[in-house]
Design an enzyme around this catalytic site. Structure first.
Site, PDB file in Angstrom:
ATOM      1  N   GLU A 192      -2.405  52.393  -9.736  1.00  5.86           N
ATOM      2  CA  GLU A 192      -3.081  53.552  -9.156  1.00  5.86           C
ATOM      3  C   GLU A 192      -2.354  54.067  -7.918  1.00  5.86           C
ATOM      4  OE1 GLU A 192      -6.266  50.775 -10.911  1.00  5.86           O
ATOM      5  OE2 GLU A 192      -4.374  50.604  -9.834  1.00  5.86           O
ATOM      6  N   CYS A 211      -6.544  49.890  -4.087  1.00  7.38           N
ATOM      7  CA  CYS A 211      -6.406  51.099  -4.906  1.00  7.38           C
ATOM      8  C   CYS A 211      -7.608  52.021  -4.737  1.00  7.38           C
ATOM      9  CB  CYS A 211      -6.225  50.714  -6.364  1.00  7.38           C
ATOM     10  SG  CYS A 211      -4.679  49.843  -6.683  1.00  7.38           S
ATOM     11  N   CYS A 259      -8.833  47.908  -7.605  1.00  8.14           N
ATOM     12  CA  CYS A 259      -9.095  46.862  -6.617  1.00  8.14           C
ATOM     13  C   CYS A 259      -9.408  47.528  -5.278  1.00  8.14           C
ATOM     14  CB  CYS A 259      -7.875  45.952  -6.503  1.00  8.14           C
ATOM     15  SG  CYS A 259      -6.461  46.752  -5.693  1.00  8.14           S
ATOM     16  N   HIS A 295       0.735  48.648  -7.139  1.00  6.18           N
ATOM     17  CA  HIS A 295      -0.302  48.697  -8.167  1.00  6.18           C
ATOM     18  C   HIS A 295      -0.233  50.052  -8.873  1.00  6.18           C
ATOM     19  CE1 HIS A 295      -3.122  45.388  -6.383  1.00  6.18           C
ATOM     20  NE2 HIS A 295      -1.842  45.094  -6.193  1.00  6.18           N
TER      21      HIS A 295
END
Length: 210
Positions: A63, A92, A89, A61
């Site tokens: 981040e 993250c 999410c 992801h």
């Protein structure tokens, strides 16, 4: 709002989101800045990368990628800021919390998996004084539109049925509508095929937001 009105961190995040979009990954970009605003690291979503290198693609992801690229031994993480196009999410958010950073800025809510509200959810997640800023309304609309256009384009011009897009339609209806309009018109696909830059793309998208 125009591209030139955006701060350098937001411009960098949108450039990364467009890069992810062009690689058929979820269009999310993130950067970490130092106390003076200098960009220290960058990351974008890579979970659907056409050419995968090694394992762990599902964890790639934006981040997490930006935080992994940051040299925590060379900076004071407490003085750094994570910028991301989309509300983190749970994974993250947890990575951000454990990184030692103290400031989070996100441009668009994620009505399905967004987890900024995990801060303060229990004793442990309440220990650190973390500042959260977001969303940024006009950016939220164009970022949602980019995501909605991508998914609709991959499903014959319509968004898949189910809870995911229902939550988006309830929370950010303007962004979803714009995404569907773009998918039907083929606007972003045309820009992608002719190699348009992020400033060109987002100048067009921002002009469509009231």
């Amino acid at each position: 709002m125009r591209w030139s009105d955006l701060s350098l961190p937001w411009q960098a995040c949108l450039e990364l989101a467009w890069e992810a979009y062009c690689e058929d990954c979820i269009p999310i970009g993130a950067v970490v800045t130092g106390p003076d605003g200098t960009i220290l690291s960058r990351g974008r979503n890579r979970i659907f990368e056409k050419v995968k290198s090694g394992n762990g693609a599902a964890l790639a992801h934006a981040e997490v990628e930006a935080l992994r690229a940051l040299d925590l031994d060379a900076v004071d993480p407490h003085a750094c800021t994570l910028y991301t196009t989309t509300e983190p999410c749970p994974m993250c958010m947890g990575t951000f919390y454990m990184s030692g950073l103290r400031t989070l800025c996100y441009a668009a809510r994620d009505p399905y998996a967004g987890s900024a509200d995990l801060l303060g959810a229990n004793w442990y997640m309440s220990r650190k004084r973390i500042q959260v800023s977001g969303p940024e309304p006009r950016l939220e609309t164009v970022i949602t539109a980019l995501f909605a256009e991508q998914d609709a384009r991959m499903h014959g011009g319509q968004l898949p049925e189910g809870l995911f897009w229902k939550r988006y339609e309830e929370a950010i209806p303007q962004g979803v509508r714009l995404g569907l309009e773009l998918a039907q018109a083929g606007t972003l696909l045309d820009l992608r095929q002719r190699g348009a830059s992020a400033p060109e793309v987002f100048e067009i998208l921002l002009s469509k937001v009231e």
